[in-house]
Design a protein around this motif. Structure first.
Motif, mmCIF file in Angstrom:
data_model
loop_
_atom_site.group_PDB
_atom_site.id
_atom_site.type_symbol
_atom_site.label_atom_id
_atom_site.label_comp_id
_atom_site.label_asym_id
_atom_site.label_seq_id
_atom_site.Cartn_x
_atom_site.Cartn_y
_atom_site.Cartn_z
ATOM 1 N N ALA A 1 1.869 11.092 -1.505
ATOM 2 C CA ALA A 1 0.598 10.745 -2.150
ATOM 3 C C ALA A 1 0.334 9.243 -2.066
ATOM 4 C CB ALA A 1 0.617 11.190 -3.613
ATOM 5 N N LEU A 2 1.342 8.439 -2.346
ATOM 6 C CA LEU A 2 1.155 6.985 -2.328
ATOM 7 C C LEU A 2 1.028 6.437 -0.908
ATOM 8 C CD1 LEU A 2 3.489 5.870 -5.233
ATOM 9 C CD2 LEU A 2 0.980 5.866 -5.191
ATOM 10 N N THR A 3 1.585 7.140 0.073
ATOM 11 C CA THR A 3 1.384 6.732 1.463
ATOM 12 C C THR A 3 -0.104 6.805 1.806
ATOM 13 O OG1 THR A 3 3.604 7.353 2.166
ATOM 14 C CG2 THR A 3 1.895 7.341 3.865
ATOM 15 N N ALA A 4 -0.751 7.881 1.372
ATOM 16 C CA ALA A 4 -2.195 8.013 1.606
ATOM 17 C C ALA A 4 -2.960 6.888 0.908
ATOM 18 C CB ALA A 4 -2.684 9.373 1.119
ATOM 19 N N VAL A 5 -2.574 6.567 -0.318
ATOM 20 C CA VAL A 5 -3.230 5.477 -1.049
ATOM 21 C C VAL A 5 -2.998 4.151 -0.329
ATOM 22 C CG1 VAL A 5 -3.268 4.166 -3.219
ATOM 23 C CG2 VAL A 5 -3.118 6.669 -3.265
ATOM 24 N N GLY A 6 -1.773 3.907 0.099
ATOM 25 C CA GLY A 6 -1.452 2.667 0.813
ATOM 26 C C GLY A 6 -2.266 2.511 2.079
ATOM 27 N N GLN A 7 -2.441 3.601 2.821
ATOM 28 C CA GLN A 7 -3.229 3.532 4.054
ATOM 29 C C GLN A 7 -4.690 3.205 3.762
ATOM 30 O OE1 GLN A 7 -2.125 7.326 5.719
ATOM 31 N NE2 GLN A 7 -0.265 6.488 6.650
ATOM 32 N N ILE A 8 -5.215 3.691 2.648
ATOM 33 C CA ILE A 8 -6.586 3.353 2.248
ATOM 34 C C ILE A 8 -6.665 1.888 1.834
ATOM 35 C CG2 ILE A 8 -8.372 3.771 0.502
ATOM 36 C CD1 ILE A 8 -7.310 6.763 0.521
ATOM 37 N N LEU A 9 -5.694 1.441 1.036
ATOM 38 C CA LEU A 9 -5.696 0.050 0.561
ATOM 39 C C LEU A 9 -5.501 -0.944 1.708
ATOM 40 C CD1 LEU A 9 -3.608 0.424 -2.717
ATOM 41 C CD2 LEU A 9 -6.098 0.191 -2.492
ATOM 42 N N ALA A 10 -4.808 -0.517 2.760
ATOM 43 C CA ALA A 10 -4.557 -1.410 3.898
ATOM 44 C C ALA A 10 -5.848 -1.800 4.610
ATOM 45 C CB ALA A 10 -3.587 -0.748 4.880
ATOM 46 N N THR A 11 -6.902 -1.014 4.412
ATOM 47 C CA THR A 11 -8.165 -1.287 5.105
ATOM 48 C C THR A 11 -9.091 -2.197 4.302
ATOM 49 O OG1 THR A 11 -9.296 0.647 4.167
ATOM 50 C CG2 THR A 11 -8.059 0.969 6.240
ATOM 51 N N THR A 12 -8.596 -2.757 3.186
ATOM 52 C CA THR A 12 -9.420 -3.641 2.359
ATOM 53 C C THR A 12 -8.810 -5.032 2.323
ATOM 54 O OG1 THR A 12 -8.261 -3.308 0.266
ATOM 55 C CG2 THR A 12 -9.923 -1.664 0.862
ATOM 56 N N ASP A 13 -9.553 -5.961 1.731
ATOM 57 C CA ASP A 13 -9.041 -7.322 1.542
ATOM 58 C C ASP A 13 -8.838 -7.656 0.076
ATOM 59 O OD1 ASP A 13 -9.041 -7.913 4.266
ATOM 60 O OD2 ASP A 13 -11.163 -8.457 4.231
ATOM 61 N N PHE A 14 -9.033 -6.702 -0.813
ATOM 62 C CA PHE A 14 -8.945 -6.973 -2.242
ATOM 63 C C PHE A 14 -7.504 -7.237 -2.681
ATOM 64 C CE2 PHE A 14 -12.642 -4.097 -1.815
ATOM 65 C CZ PHE A 14 -13.623 -4.959 -2.287
ATOM 66 N N PRO A 15 -7.307 -8.166 -3.618
ATOM 67 C CA PRO A 15 -5.975 -8.329 -4.213
ATOM 68 C C PRO A 15 -5.608 -7.053 -4.983
ATOM 69 C CG PRO A 15 -7.419 -10.165 -4.795
ATOM 70 C CD PRO A 15 -8.270 -9.126 -4.141
ATOM 71 N N ILE A 16 -4.331 -6.707 -4.958
ATOM 72 C CA ILE A 16 -3.860 -5.479 -5.605
ATOM 73 C C ILE A 16 -2.675 -5.825 -6.505
ATOM 74 C CG2 ILE A 16 -2.837 -3.204 -5.233
ATOM 75 C CD1 ILE A 16 -4.239 -3.424 -2.376
ATOM 76 N N THR A 17 -2.766 -5.402 -7.751
ATOM 77 C CA THR A 17 -1.661 -5.557 -8.689
ATOM 78 C C THR A 17 -1.158 -4.177 -9.053
ATOM 79 O OG1 THR A 17 -2.615 -7.580 -9.608
ATOM 80 C CG2 THR A 17 -0.943 -6.473 -10.934
ATOM 81 N N VAL A 18 0.138 -3.966 -8.908
ATOM 82 C CA VAL A 18 0.760 -2.705 -9.300
ATOM 83 C C VAL A 18 1.533 -2.976 -10.580
ATOM 84 C CG1 VAL A 18 2.355 -0.863 -8.659
ATOM 85 C CG2 VAL A 18 0.914 -1.941 -6.901
ATOM 86 N N GLU A 19 1.174 -2.237 -11.635
ATOM 87 C CA GLU A 19 1.792 -2.414 -12.947
ATOM 88 C C GLU A 19 2.678 -1.226 -13.280
ATOM 89 O OE1 GLU A 19 -1.444 -2.503 -15.689
ATOM 90 O OE2 GLU A 19 -2.217 -4.420 -14.963
#
Length: 170
Positions: free
Chosen positions: A66-84
């Motif tokens: 599930a998180l691999t799919a999320v990571g692949q989506i996030l990889a296509t953006t430039d937004f800063p990401i914080t994981v809490e």
């Protein structure tokens, strides 16, 4: 012009949130994932029971998918990401995790590592652990404690401004 740019960023964030929601649809339907929009961007909140065994920071195989799919989506953006990482208030005291601080931080770091493996630029990522310090429900009930055990992935709409040093008042 600034308002148009702000709206464009908001729309891009919403599109990414929609992609993430679709990728995690079964978990969203089960109430294990919530996707929300706030003043600072998009938050994907995932119940820790979906991601980790109790007292552990190693991602379960289903969570990796599930998180691999999320990571692949996030990889296509430039937004800063914080994981809490967040825990309930039940104490932990193991060799690896002497407190909930270590457990929550290690869980956030596990997700960050997986995102890096899936193409997210590490310069955009922050892992942070809050232990039991930011509950979203009452720790007095089993349901509340379960809700508090979570990982939140924040896709920030703001990019850091150039810092301005503030002088002492004259």
């Amino acid at each position: 012009k600034a308002e148009a740019a702000r709206q464009q960023v908001k729309e891009l964030l919403r599109n990414k949130a929609k992609e993430i929601t679709e990728a995690l649809a079964p978990l969203v339907q089960q109430g294990q994932v919530r996707v929300t929009e706030g003043a600072l961007g998009i938050t994907v909140e995932i119940n820790a029971s979906v991601l980790f065994d109790s007292g552990e920071a190693r991602l379960q195989p289903l969570a990796v998918r599930a998180l691999t799919a999320v990571g692949q989506i996030l990889a296509t953006t430039d937004f800063p990401i914080t994981v809490e990482g967040h825990t309930d208030n039940a104490p932990i005291n193991t060799l690896l995790f002497p407190s909930n601080w270590e457990l929550s931080g290690a869980r956030a770091a596990s997700v960050v590592r997986l995102f890096i493996e899936n193409g997210v630029d590490p310069r955009r990522l922050t892992a942070t652990g809050y232990a039991e310090q930011r509950p979203v429900a009452d720790n007095a009930t089993p349901e509340g404690r379960q809700r508090n055990r979570r990982v939140a992935i924040n896709m920030e709409s703001r990019t850091p401004d150039n810092p301005v040093e503030l002088a002492l008042p004259q």
